[in-house]
Design an enzyme around this catalytic site. Structure first.
Site, PDB file in Angstrom:
ATOM      1  N   ASP A   1       3.418  -2.290   5.660  1.00  0.00           N
ATOM      2  CA  ASP A   1       4.038  -1.368   4.799  1.00  0.00           C
ATOM      3  C   ASP A   1       3.008  -0.383   4.483  1.00  0.00           C
ATOM      4  OD1 ASP A   1       6.157  -0.688   3.113  1.00  0.00           O
ATOM      5  OD2 ASP A   1       5.028  -1.357   1.405  1.00  0.00           O
TER       6      ASP A   1
ATOM      7  N   ASP B   1       3.650   2.646   1.208  1.00  0.00           N
ATOM      8  CA  ASP B   1       3.806   2.687  -0.212  1.00  0.00           C
ATOM      9  C   ASP B   1       3.626   1.464  -1.114  1.00  0.00           C
ATOM     10  OD1 ASP B   1       4.603   5.261   0.785  1.00  0.00           O
ATOM     11  OD2 ASP B   1       6.367   5.125  -0.389  1.00  0.00           O
TER      12      ASP B   1
ATOM     13  N   ASP C   1       4.315  -5.344  -0.224  1.00  0.00           N
ATOM     14  CA  ASP C   1       4.087  -5.602  -1.781  1.00  0.00           C
ATOM     15  C   ASP C   1       5.563  -5.590  -2.243  1.00  0.00           C
ATOM     16  OD1 ASP C   1       4.661  -2.825  -1.462  1.00  0.00           O
ATOM     17  OD2 ASP C   1       4.246  -2.530  -3.313  1.00  0.00           O
TER      18      ASP C   1
END
Length: 251
Positions: free
Chosen positions: A8, A10, A188
């Site tokens: 991922d 961001d 996250d």
């Protein structure tokens, strides 16, 4: 052992607030030296991802875009996006998507510049946005979308609508394409959970800005970092490579 990394952006490889990736660059260089594909897997569009691939030195690899709705390769085709927007117009629900916003509003919500916010609005497969109704009314909205073939995924900031495709599904396709026998995934937010659960080794980067990720079915494969953002990304990748017995001098 043939590794492949899916990450991922961001809040994971990029700092949640500043979008800085510098703390992760030494590890990216190390993976490049090992010849390991690093696949960006994000809610970002192909136009946005192309900028980050150039900046991070990852242009030789494909990318998973718009939360797994597509791979960033081939000609631009926004027909799926236009269908989603048409369904939203018919529903007239309190959902404010990127297509309802000016670049300045997207920039204010995301911390992007107006120029990069415009790239975020160059969508082909999915529509992120904000649910502005009550929490009690949200399930009915999601069920109505589901009846029209539209799925919804909650990320760190937005609810994203698409006609399907997941990061986990794209991950399996690319692992087979590159003949990798060991998959590593880093994320996250809840929209990374399927990808993380499907990986041989999962790194959950600390998230101080959202709900984080609940325990996965097999936490023995999971490393949860103490640091957030690119510092956590570097920490988690180092721990996985150590677990696999790959030292600093290998490669």
């Amino acid at each position: 052992m043939r590794l492949i990394v899916f990450t991922d952006l961001d809040g994971t490889l990029l700092n949640h607030r500043t979008y800085d990736a510098r703390p992760a660059r030494p590890m990216l260089d190390r993976l490049a030296g090992l010849g390991v594909p690093v696949i960006l897997a994000s809610s970002k569009t192909a136009a946005e991802i192309a900028v980050w691939q150039r900046d991070l030195g990852l242009t030789r690899w494909p990318a998973i875009v718009e939360n797994g709705a597509a791979l960033a390769e081939g000609a631009f085709d926004d027909s799926a996006y236009r269908r989603i927007r048409a369904e939203l117009a018919r529903l007239a629900a309190p959902f404010r998507g990127f297509g309802d916003m000016k670049p300045a509003e997207v920039a204010a919500l995301t911390g992007l510049t107006p120029e990069t916010a415009a790239l975020a609005q160059t969508r082909a497969h999915s529509e992120p946005g904000l649910w502005q109704g009550t929490e009690a009314a949200l399930p009915a909205f999601l069920e109505t979308l589901k009846a029209r073939g539209i799925t919804a995924r909650r990320g760190g900031r937005f609810l994203t609508l698409s006609f399907g495709g997941t990061k986990a599904g794209r991950m399996a396709d690319l692992a087979a394409r590159f003949k990798a026998d060991t998959t590593i995934a880093l994320g996250d937010a809840p929209n990374d959970a399927e990808m993380l659960a499907a990986a041989d080794h999962a790194v959950i980067v600390r998230n101080d800005h959202g709900p984080g990720i609940a325990p996965l079915p097999d936490e023995t494969r999971v490393i949860r970092t103490g640091a957030s953002g690119p510092e956590g990304w570097r920490e988690g990748m180092a721990a996985v490579l150590d677990r696999l017995g790959i030292g600093e001098t290998d490669g």
